[in-house]
Design an enzyme around this catalytic site. Structure first.
Site, short mmCIF file in Angstrom:
data_model
loop_
_atom_site.label_atom_id
_atom_site.label_comp_id
_atom_site.label_asym_id
_atom_site.label_seq_id
_atom_site.Cartn_x
_atom_site.Cartn_y
_atom_site.Cartn_z
N ARG A 570 7.21 -7.49 1.87
CA ARG A 570 7.53 -6.52 0.82
C ARG A 570 8.12 -5.25 1.40
NH1 ARG A 570 6.53 -8.73 -4.47
NH2 ARG A 570 6.84 -6.59 -5.15
N VAL A 571 9.08 -4.71 0.71
CA VAL A 571 9.63 -3.42 1.13
C VAL A 571 9.20 -2.32 0.15
CG1 VAL A 571 11.65 -4.47 2.22
CG2 VAL A 571 11.77 -3.79 -0.18
N ASP A 572 8.44 -2.68 -0.88
CA ASP A 572 8.03 -1.67 -1.86
C ASP A 572 6.56 -1.31 -1.68
OD1 ASP A 572 6.82 -3.95 -2.77
OD2 ASP A 572 8.02 -4.11 -4.60
N ASP A 573 5.95 -0.70 -2.67
CA ASP A 573 4.58 -0.26 -2.53
C ASP A 573 3.57 -1.28 -3.02
OD1 ASP A 573 5.25 2.13 -1.31
OD2 ASP A 573 5.72 3.06 -3.24
#
Ligand code: WTA
Length: 708
Positions: A570-573
């Site tokens: 994942r590159v998000d939160d």
């Protein structure tokens, strides 16, 4: 935390069985995302693995895959119509697909098999019984207690129970389109309850049995369910999980509507569960089904009528009710199951996921039953009574396909090969992985030690929103695999690698993973919030995005020179803890509810078994002192607001949080500190010029987290 891991989809060893789990500092962690990717990249050139013995199956060769894939994208209507015609349609569809992923050209939507009417339950059960397969086992049921034999369910028995339960639901006033919340242990009856809903056109919304009363209540409220199906409780390892107690508490917390009926499955002896039902609202499953009519007519529903809602976490806001509809989901779940797991007559299939998550929906309840398969459902944990349990079950039931998560593999790998000894595992034909990137070390152990280098590893990338497997090394005789690589798109799936501006990249490249055309089980809506649906998943014209703005993407991805896809995390939160998808914002909201907390920020950090652990930075109110007691209270707060699986692993008392001048928390810095422990130097933090108050970072490095 034992509960957390014990409950986690039957996937993880409780801490007691792996004493060092969770105590390892990040500096020692072997599974950091970057390390996973780097390690994986290193094997690209050098390692391509070909299993020794995979038999010719549903796909006979890579050339056949290539031909089918080309057809599936060149003419999706013809491709999927052929497949859909093998199901029962009460009325055949008029049009295969109509979809729009470009919000500048009108509403985003995805519609499959419109004009058709069908029923998932009919296709999963009645169809097979009518074809003379009523005596075939649908579910073997393995108890938590090894050696305790529980009855199996044939297709005919499953159908009989589902009809009675469906009538009980109708008796409770449930009609087509009404939502029913399921809060149950991982027993065959959970799948039967899902099918009973589908039979009468009700929309099921399963809530994983590890959630707290508060989390359950908010999901009941959002879905506006007046009927809940639960159980007295279940033993998971040595732990009693009191589901009824949680459901009862949740019913009391629900605002704006009333839980009118609770159907309660009895799984425990009464002296163990201690449950006494609330008269007028609750009824035992056994009493309700005994009193119900044995025959229940199928409700034929439109292909685009909703089948289920499943709540999942994103970067922001409260969990979203991902909505899937009937026809497309049916066709895609069944077709992926057939090819991904290469189901053959006589196979016994075993997926360790809980039906509280999407994997259990598509690859326990729907996919296998639509294919008429026999499968094993296990209500316990792989570590109980010891780490050999899974392997003994493989032999006992002669499992052909085992589908589990990297976190479980890593936990079992820590126990060494001892627990494998004395088991043959010779029935295994293929091994599946799902939920998070599988690091090559775990991949190799799974491949070599568990599968004896005979079985393909099908590393399946997909999401709650995609409904079924999207990118996968399909098991094909003679086909090679790259450890840690998800390889090729499934039929009809058109992946794209894009940059943050939404421009598609070509050739070998790295960026964000997106999908550029509708597939049959595309997410149809966020329940009750179409705006959020469109903004979350379709902010860039022409693409389905795997995560949300502002990062415009959930999963990072690399396409190599051979055109194979590597999912890099994942590159998000959103963080992925033991394969459980958790929004950091949800944990933050839970922590700041405590009256002594001024502010909190939550990030993931590399964890050797869970993949990621939960690291919380907490700033206390003026005058409040840090204490063990307070730390425990914050952990409790997360457990009660979300569930035990969301309890933090590390608490870091932060005098203040690093922010930009516009007041935005700089999570990049927090992630860096969490990942490297206190050894991190200012240089390693990258660009800090936008910090409003630079000394804050030095203070954070000087203080440090407390591992729980
Ligand atoms: C991650 C679970 C790498 C990914 C089916 C995705 C994976 C999220 C893989 C969805 C895989 C799932 N390799 N990452 N094979 N499978 N993921 O909705 O980040 O619970 O976006 O669905 O899990 O999680 P969800």
């Amino acid at each position: 935390l034992v509960v957390a891991t014990a409950l986690s989809a039957g996937l993880v060893l409780p801490r007691a069985a792996s004493p060092s789990a969770g105590l390892v500092r990040p500096a020692h962690a072997a599974t950091h995302r970057a390390a996973v990717v780097a390690e994986a990249a290193a094997v690209v050139a050098s390692e391509v693995v070909t299993p020794s013995e995979f038999p010719a199956g549903n796909l006979r060769s890579l050339a056949e895959y290539d031909e089918m894939y080309a057809r599936s994208v060149a003419d999706p209507s013809a491709f999927w119509a052929d497949i859909a015609d093998s199901f029962h349609w009460e009325r055949r569809f008029d049009e295969v697909v109509d979809a729009n992923f470009d919000s500048t050209k009108g509403k985003v939507f995805s519609s499959w098999f419109s004009g058709g009417t069908t029923n998932l339950c009919y296709n999963a059960l009645d169809r097979h019984v009518a074809a003379g397969k009523g005596d075939q086992v649908a579910f073997y049921h393995e108890s938590n207690e090894e050696g305790e034999e529980l009855p199996a369910w044939t297709y005919a028995q499953a159908l009989a129970e589902v009809q009675r339960l469906a009538n009980a639901l109708r008796g409770a006033g449930v009609k087509k389109g009404d939502r029913v919340t399921l809060f149950m242990p991982m027993v065959p009856q959970l799948a039967l309850a899902m099918l009973a809903c589908a039979r009468i056109g009700a929309v099921h919304t399963v809530v994983f049995g590890g959630f707290s009363a508060e989390a359950l209540a908010s999901r009941i409220e959002d879905a506006a369910s007046r009927v809940v199906i639960t159980a007295d409780g279940v033993m998971r390892g040595k732990k009693l999980v009191g589901l009824y107690e949680i459901a009862d508490k949740a019913a009391g917390l629900v605002r704006g509507l009333e839980v009118e009926t609770q159907i309660v499955l009895q799984r425990l002896p009464p002296d163990v569960s201690g449950v006494s039902l609330k008269p007028g609202r609750d009824v035992w499953w056994g009493d309700a089904t005994a009193a119900a009519d044995p025959e229940c007519k199928v409700e034929w529903v439109g292909a685009e009528d909703p089948l289920f809602i499943l709540y999942t976490s994103g970067s922001t806001g409260k969990p979203k009710g991902v909505l899937h509809s009937t026809g497309g989901y049916m066709v895609y779940a069944a077709t992926t199951t057939k090819y991904v797991f290469d189901l053959q007559p006589g196979d016994v299939y075993f997926c360790t996921a809980d039906c509280g998550w999407i994997t259990g929906h598509s690859y326990v309840t729907y996919g296998p039953l639509l294919n008429g398969a026999s499968q094993l459902v296990f209500e316990g944990v792989p570590s109980y009574p010891d780490a050999g349990r899974l392997w003994r079950m493989v032999d006992k039931y002669t499992i052909a396909q085992l589908y589990t998560a990297p976190t479980a593999i890593r936990a079992l790998m820590r126990e060494g090969t001892g627990p494998l000894q004395g088991t043959s595992r010779s029935s295994l034909k293929l091994l599946g992985s799902v939920g998070e990137p599988i690091n090559p070390e775990a991949w190799r152990w799974y491949y070599e030690e568990v599968g004896g280098s005979r079985c393909p590893i099908v590393d399946t990338w997909w999401q709650t929103e995609t409904g079924g497997v999207m990118i996968v090394p399909l098991p094909i005789q003679g086909a090679s695999m790259k450890p840690g690589c998800a390889m090729r798109p499934f039929f009809g799936v058109q992946p794209a690698v894009i940059n943050e501006q939404g421009e598609e990249k070509e050739g070998a490249c790295e960026g964000l993973l997106a999908i550029k055309a509708a597939w049959p089980s595309t997410i149809r809506d966020v329940f009750g919030d179409y705006e959020r649906y469109q903004q979350t998943y379709f902010p860039i014209p022409g693409f389905y995005l795997t995560g949300e703005p502002p990062r415009r993407g959930g999963d990072g991805c690399r396409r190599d020179e051979d055109g194979h896809y590597w999912i890099t995390g994942r590159v998000d939160d959103v963080i992925n803890v033991s394969g459980h998808r958790i929004g950091t914002a949800e944990v933050e909201s839970a922590v700041v509810l405590h009256p002594n907390v001024a502010e909190a920020a939550v990030v993931g950090y590399p964890h050797p078994v869970k993949g990621e652990g939960i690291y919380i930075y907490v700033t206390l109110n003026e005058g409040v002192h840090e204490s063990d007691e307070l730390r425990k209270a914050l952990v409790m707060q997360c457990r009660s607001e979300i569930g035990a699986f969301a309890a933090p692993d590390v608490v870091h008392w932060a005098p203040s949080l690093p922010k930009t001048r516009s007041g935005k928390i700089m999570r990049r810095i927090l992630r860096k500190i969490a990942a490297s422990g206190k050894e991190v130097t200012a240089d390693e933090l990258g660009d800090t010029s936008t910090l409003a108050d630079p000394p804050v970072v030095d203070q954070l490095i000087a203080s440090h987290g407390i591992w729980l």
